[in-house]
Enzyme design. Structure first.
Site, PDB file in Angstrom:
ATOM      1  N   HIS A  90       0.846  -1.198   0.000  1.00 35.40           N
ATOM      2  CA  HIS A  90       0.000   0.000   0.000  1.00 35.40           C
ATOM      3  C   HIS A  90       0.874   1.237   0.000  1.00 35.40           C
ATOM      4  O   HIS A  90       1.853   1.330   0.740  1.00 35.40           O
ATOM      5  CB  HIS A  90      -0.902   0.026   1.237  1.00 35.40           C
TER       6      HIS A  90
ATOM      7  N   LYS B  87      -8.402  -1.273   6.522  1.00 40.55           N
ATOM      8  CA  LYS B  87      -8.619  -1.796   5.167  1.00 40.55           C
ATOM      9  C   LYS B  87      -7.621  -2.914   4.842  1.00 40.55           C
ATOM     10  O   LYS B  87      -7.954  -3.894   4.187  1.00 40.55           O
ATOM     11  CB  LYS B  87      -8.531  -0.670   4.136  1.00 40.55           C
TER      12      LYS B  87
END
Length: 437
Positions: A82, A187
């Protein structure tokens, strides 16, 4: 139990119990607590922070507010990379080929871009015919077949985060480190991965403008990962100038492909090699970063990463021939050469201004409703530490006769050129982890 009492405790910097946080967030998700009360709570967090126990509970409640996805049908070692968002960040495109070449799977959720930073989904949509999986089953099939599966964020994944972020956006609480960390990690934790690599951008083109706040964010996310027994590595990386030379969509795909051919920009190549080497360390295939980077360089030189990228594009419905023929990508009409007015060393390239220069051409969105033009963008010819002659081209504006003048104005404010020699920027500023790397 009343919301006002919980808010008052947080205001007075008294640690909340799991039951109190569960009540507050649960009632808010069900619209039983109004925005003005939750705004007060968020502001209290902004000023007082969260303790480690509070942060774990807060993140867990966000994670469990929607669907939690585990990939029982995937046999590969899963890495979720990410990025906190930057200009010219086409890393996921290159990783699609490289991770697969090492037998590493990637099953992740990615977003669309808004503002001066580009979105991963937007970049892949520059590929004609490319379609993202829409269900868990389709995602699992993609990962098992070609190693990489990428989906857009779903309303069923961490819906509480989406609701809270909308409120943070209008209450000046976006920049709270605990709220940023829990938003990202909820997330990441909601979609299972064996290892999480977080690329925390630092600099003028990033949300984290300085190294100290970036370190605080990195350590906070590592603490959260620790509390859930997840392996987390954070790379603090430079965003005081765009990553690589290409800023846009089609041009970033081309640059990522060129990198897999061994012809990529030095800074982008170093970042990609470091991320993959880190993944190999997490997996246990190599002991040192240097050993991993040497292996990555071998894979790039033998061309197997290119073939895996072709396989991924084809499996997603795109035309794999574009890897060898860039004219199959959306193409811009015109080029404008932005030239330097003075000679000297490039001391700074404001990444945010370059991102805006590409955005106004149509490469990004100023509002969620804007439609992306995948063909346009900005192509830098020089980076920080390079010497430029007066009249020499600093950047090429790839455009379709829309907002060229506005783009040029942003470019004019992006460059600082000085008389003394300037050192090139380091790409990897620091690596922090909870696994001793």
């Amino acid at each position: 139990m009343r919301a006002v009492d919980i808010i008052q405790k947080k205001r007075d910097n008294i640690e909340l119990t799991a039951e109190e946080m569960s009540f507050l967030l649960g009632e808010y998700l069900q619209n039983k607590i109004p925005d003005y009360q939750m705004s007060s709570f968020l502001m209290a967090v902004y000023f007082n922070g969260m303790t480690k126990p509070e942060l774990k509970v807060f993140t867990e409640l966000m994670m469990n507010s929607g669907e939690v996805i585990k990939f029982d049908g995937i046999e590969k070692f899963l890495i979720d990379k990410h990025s906190t968002g930057g200009v010219g960040d086409k890393t996921t495109i290159a990783l699609a080929g490289l991770f697969a070449a090492f037998g590493i799977g990637t099953a992740k959720l990615s977003g669309r871009g808004l503002g001066h930073t580009g979105g991963t989904i937007d970049k892949f949509e520059a590929i004609p015919g490319f379609v993202f999986p829409e269900t868990r089953e389709e995602l699992v099939k993609m990962v098992n077949t070609v190693g990489t599966g990428i989906m857009g964020y779903s309303d069923t994944i961490v819906p509480l985060d989406k609701k809270l972020y909308s409120l943070r956006d209008v209450t000046a609480t976006v920049s709270s480190i605990p709220l940023i960390a829990s938003s990202i990690m909820s997330k990441k934790l909601a979609v299972y991965a064996d290892g999480i690599i977080l690329d925390v951008k630092v600099g003028s083109g990033a949300f984290m403008k300085n190294i100290d706040t970036a370190k605080e964010l990195a350590r906070t996310m590592i603490d959260i990962g620790d509390s859930f027994d997840r392996k987390v590595v954070t790379l603090l990386t430079d965003m005081d100038q765009p990553l690589g030379y290409a800023v846009g969509n089609s041009n970033e795909i081309i640059e990522a492909i060129e990198t897999l051919r061994g012809r990529g920009p030095a800074d982008f190549t170093e970042l990609v090699e470091t991320i993959v080497a880190t993944a190999l360390q997490i997996k246990g295939d190599v002991k040192t970063l240097e050993e991993g980077k040497e292996w990555v360089a071998e894979i790039i030189s033998n061309g197997s990463a290119i073939q895996h990228l072709k396989d991924f594009i084809e499996a997603a419905g795109g035309n794999p021939k574009l890897v060898d023929d860039y004219t199959l990508l959306p193409t811009f009409k015109s080029e404008f050469e932005f030239k330097s007015k003075k000679s000297g060393w490039i001391a700074k390239i404001e990444a945010e201004e370059i991102g805006k220069a590409a955005m106004v051409l149509g490469a990004g969105r100023a509002t969620k409703e804007d439609v992306i033009d995948h063909s346009v963008g900005v192509l830098l010819t020089k980076k920080v530490g390079d010497y430029i002659e007066a009249g020499e081209t600093l950047a090429i504006v790839q455009h379709n006769d829309k907002n060229l003048e506005s783009s040029i104005k942003f470019l004019e404010g992006a460059y600082t050129i000085v008389d003394e020699k300037v050192e090139k920027n380091k790409v990897i500023l620091e690596i922090l982890s909870n696994i001793g790397l």
